[in-house]
Motif scaffolding. Structure first.
Motif, PDB file in Angstrom:
ATOM      1  N   GLY A 127       2.016  -1.644   5.671  1.00 20.95           N
ATOM      2  CA  GLY A 127       3.061  -1.696   4.652  1.00 20.95           C
ATOM      3  C   GLY A 127       2.585  -2.156   3.296  1.00 20.95           C
ATOM      4  O   GLY A 127       3.259  -1.904   2.282  1.00 20.95           O
ATOM      5  N   THR A 128       1.446  -2.830   3.212  1.00 19.98           N
ATOM      6  CA  THR A 128       0.935  -3.320   1.924  1.00 19.98           C
ATOM      7  C   THR A 128       0.050  -2.302   1.229  1.00 19.98           C
ATOM      8  O   THR A 128      -0.402  -2.540   0.109  1.00 19.98           O
ATOM      9  CB  THR A 128       0.120  -4.609   2.135  1.00 19.98           C
ATOM     10  OG1 THR A 128      -1.042  -4.319   2.936  1.00 19.98           O
ATOM     11  CG2 THR A 128       0.958  -5.665   2.835  1.00 19.98           C
ATOM     12  N   LYS A 129      -0.206  -1.162   1.876  1.00 20.78           N
ATOM     13  CA  LYS A 129      -1.144  -0.181   1.331  1.00 20.78           C
ATOM     14  C   LYS A 129      -0.460   0.760   0.352  1.00 20.78           C
ATOM     15  O   LYS A 129       0.744   1.008   0.432  1.00 20.78           O
ATOM     16  CB  LYS A 129      -1.786   0.628   2.465  1.00 20.78           C
ATOM     17  CG  LYS A 129      -2.622  -0.209   3.423  1.00 20.78           C
ATOM     18  CD  LYS A 129      -3.741  -0.876   2.666  1.00 20.78           C
ATOM     19  CE  LYS A 129      -4.284  -2.095   3.352  1.00 20.78           C
ATOM     20  NZ  LYS A 129      -5.242  -2.829   2.531  1.00 20.78           N
ATOM     21  N   SER A 130      -1.252   1.304  -0.569  1.00 19.60           N
ATOM     22  CA  SER A 130      -0.727   2.271  -1.544  1.00 19.60           C
ATOM     23  C   SER A 130      -0.428   3.598  -0.853  1.00 19.60           C
ATOM     24  O   SER A 130      -0.826   3.830   0.305  1.00 19.60           O
ATOM     25  CB  SER A 130      -1.753   2.506  -2.660  1.00 19.60           C
ATOM     26  OG  SER A 130      -2.897   3.165  -2.147  1.00 19.60           O
ATOM     27  N   GLY A 131       0.258   4.485  -1.565  1.00 15.27           N
ATOM     28  CA  GLY A 131       0.568   5.791  -1.004  1.00 15.27           C
ATOM     29  C   GLY A 131      -0.673   6.578  -0.628  1.00 15.27           C
ATOM     30  O   GLY A 131      -0.719   7.230   0.423  1.00 15.27           O
ATOM     31  N   GLY A 132      -1.703   6.504  -1.481  1.00 10.42           N
ATOM     32  CA  GLY A 132      -2.943   7.218  -1.189  1.00 10.42           C
ATOM     33  C   GLY A 132      -3.658   6.669   0.025  1.00 10.42           C
ATOM     34  O   GLY A 132      -4.200   7.423   0.845  1.00 10.42           O
ATOM     35  N   GLU A 133      -3.655   5.325   0.166  1.00  4.04           N
ATOM     36  CA  GLU A 133      -4.304   4.703   1.320  1.00  4.04           C
ATOM     37  C   GLU A 133      -3.563   5.042   2.615  1.00  4.04           C
ATOM     38  O   GLU A 133      -4.182   5.330   3.641  1.00  4.04           O
ATOM     39  CB  GLU A 133      -4.368   3.187   1.112  1.00  4.04           C
ATOM     40  CG  GLU A 133      -5.355   2.770   0.028  1.00  4.04           C
ATOM     41  CD  GLU A 133      -5.258   1.292  -0.310  1.00  4.04           C
ATOM     42  OE1 GLU A 133      -6.277   0.701  -0.677  1.00  4.04           O
ATOM     43  OE2 GLU A 133      -4.142   0.731  -0.214  1.00  4.04           O
TER      44      GLU A 133
END
Length: 613
Positions: A127-133
């Protein structure tokens, strides 16, 4: 080849839009299919239908028994509460995934290795990751699961040039087998050419099928259009002659008519005229003078990261340059430095007095102020006419070239899709008639047809162009020069283009692998009894002995890099020979021999390291 999946006379309407109209198609074992079409044309809907997630109005979709299907959609379906390890590897035991070369290849290609270094580690929360990640996590999980039928919707989104190259190699070399297939929606033309054996175009409710990748698709589509045009031309000629015959009346019928039917259009001979670079540079020099924008001995530091270290770049009139580099290398930062909004930590920026600069950023918030306008009004709000390719072009004509048909030009800006907003953003910039154009990821949200139109427009644009993009085809098509950011503070010229960049990146990776192995060996030596301060003091060696030791260390590092390359090839060969037990045993013996050689080399490196103070 037997079908894994077949669609028979399927039709689907969403609202008033007929997305699929009596479509029949099949996906066989070994198929590698690329899907293209305009934004909103129904590509993703077709993929959901094939995956069984979207019901059709009529017709049927049949699948072989036991078929496993994996879908990478553009919607994020990951559990935000799970860790990256759980999301990617699930409940697999460590020995199961760590000992599988195919899984290690996926982890290395998408997540930075078995330690997930490029994604924050295995214990990071999704949940803490960016959309790209999150996109890369979802793609990694799907490739590791390895379903029989792989459906990928824009898999190259958020991947850099190197990542796109890796994905193409993985799909073609490691993924492709006689018993499986994959289908991918993509606007990346280089990727389409690299992976596809067939191309499907979704257009007006139909699915047109072509053999080959992007290049073959363009040629075949052009030939179909030529034949259709010739057929329509003949029909129109015959109708005109029949009408003339009827108008002449009965007296004309006493003599035999002499028909002269126009010949069909000839086959296209040769390729279209390329850009007249000399003429464009002449125009650009007239508009710009000799001075454009110079970065002189420029250094850029963002936080504790050094992007440029005393680099000089003098943009010339009419220059068309592309910037490549991994995600986070600082490409957009360099563009902002050229524009002037990114301050330099050292050096200076010099701009010519006649420069009219336009900057296409990755944000479309600038359209908020025209959200209530119609598309054509939002364009004419800037200017009604521009000069392009030596001709005057109206706002409506340019809008049509970039995909806004007459009716669509009357649409409110607030009702546009993401791809259409991106096109409008670019149109407004072009209507300002800049002579320096900076484009940051211009291909985001654009379909292949719009990309081709954009390239055609810019072919006749006289000015200096700098592009940041991961679209390899666009870079090689639009730019005459490429430069790379490799993370060492330098701007590296690439006479060999993107191919040279990938070779440089591979050299950097091998060097890093060898250095890591060498440091690991040095740490073991330092920890051994009698070495270092705990061993009563290190002996002193002469300068000549230390110089020879450094040479020996460098030799060993080169040998370790070669062994790493051989080990990778052997792992690939082992996968291919999985069903040939004799061959697999032979390859496994070679692999063990390489491991022994590596241990010997590491010992040699450690022995040499003892002599270096």
């Amino acid at each position: 080849m037997p079908n894994l999946l077949a669609a028979e006379s399927i039709s689907l309407a969403l609202g008033t839009n007929q997305v699929l109209d009596d479509v029949s198609l099949g996906i066989g074992t070994g198929d590698r299919i690329g899907v293209v079409g305009r934004n909103g044309g129904g590509k993703s809907t077709l993929m959901r239908v094939l995956a069984g997630l979207q019901e059709v109005d009529s017709g049927r979709v049949t699948r072989v028994g036991g078929l496993t299907i994996g879908l990478l959609s553009q919607d994020d379906r990951l559990d935000p509460e799970s860790t990256v390890h759980q999301a990617v590897l699930g409940d697999r035991a460590e020995h199961e995934w760590a000992g599988d070369p195919r899984i290690r290849d996926v982890l290395s290609g998408l997540l930075g290795g078995v330690g997930f270094t490029s994604i924050g580690g295995p214990d990071a929360v999704v949940g803490t990751k960016s959309g790209g990640e999150r996109r890369r996590i979802a793609l990694a999980r799907l490739l590791i699961d390895d379903p029989d039928l792989l459906l990928l919707d824009e898999p190259t989104n958020h991947l850099d040039v190197e990542g796109v190259q890796w994905l193409a190699d993985h799909l073609v070399q490691r993924r492709s087998r006689p018993d499986n297939a994959f289908l991918t929606i993509t606007h990346d033309r280089w990727f389409l050419d690299a992976v596809a054996l067939q191309t499907w175009e979704v257009v007006d409710g139909r699915v047109e099928q072509y053999d080959g990748g992007y290049a073959a698709y363009v040629l075949a589509k052009n030939e179909r259009s030529r034949i259709a045009a010739a057929t329509e031309d003949r029909r129109q000629n015959l109708l005109r002659k029949e009408l003339a015959w009827l108008r002449r009346g009965a007296p004309a019928r006493t003599s035999k008519p002499r028909f002269r039917i126009e010949a069909a259009n000839e086959l296209i001979k040769g390729e279209p005229e390329p850009r007249d670079e000399v003429e464009l540079v002449r125009f650009a020099t007239t508009r710009l003078g000799k001075d454009v924008i110079d970065l002189i001995d420029a250094s850029i530091t963002v936080g504790d990261k050094e992007i440029l270290d005393r680099q000089t770049w003098r943009l010339a009139p009419g220059e068309r340059a592309g910037i490549v580099g991994v995600n986070g290398a600082g490409k957009s930062t360099v563009l902002r430095a050229i524009e002037g909004s990114q301050p330099l930590s050292a050096g200076k920026r010099k701009q010519g007095r006649t420069v009219e600069l336009a900057f296409l950023t990755q944000e479309v918030r600038e359209l908020e102020k025209v959200a209530g306008m119609r598309v054509i009004d939002a364009i004419t709000d800037v200017r009604s006419f521009i000069m392009l390719g030596g001709k005057e072009v109206s706002a409506s004509q340019l809008a049509k070239r970039l995909g806004f048909s007459g009716p669509r030009q009357q649409t409110r800006v607030s009702d546009l899709s993401g791809g259409e907003r991106r096109r409008l953003q670019l149109l407004r910039l072009l209507m300002r008639e800049p002579n320096v154009l900076l484009l940051d990821e211009p291909t985001n949200d654009l379909d292949i047809e719009t990309l081709t139109s954009l390239e055609d427009v810019l072919d006749g644009w006289a000015g200096t162009l700098v592009v940041v993009s991961h679209d390899r085809y666009l870079l090689e098509r639009m730019c005459d020069r490429q430069v790379a950011l490799l993370g060492d503070g330098r701007l590296r010229d690439l006479p060999g283009g993107v191919e040279q960049y990938l070779e440089l990146r591979e050299q950097v990776r091998r060097s890093a692998t060898a250095t890591a192995a060498a440091r690991s060996g040095a740490a073991k030596v330092a920890a051994a009894p009698g070495v270092g301060a705990g061993g009563g003091g290190a002996p002193s060696y002469t300068a000549a002995e230390q110089r020879e030791a450094r040479k020996e260390m460098a030799r060993v590092e080169r040998s370790l890099a070669k062994l790493a390359d051989q080990e990778t090839k052997l792992h690939d060969a082992l996968i291919e020979a999985a069903s040939d037990h004799g061959r697999a045993a032979e390859l496994d013996a070679q692999l063990r021999e390489i491991h022994q050689q590596r241990e010997t080399l590491e010992e040699q490196w450690m022995a040499a390291a003892e002599l270096v103070e």
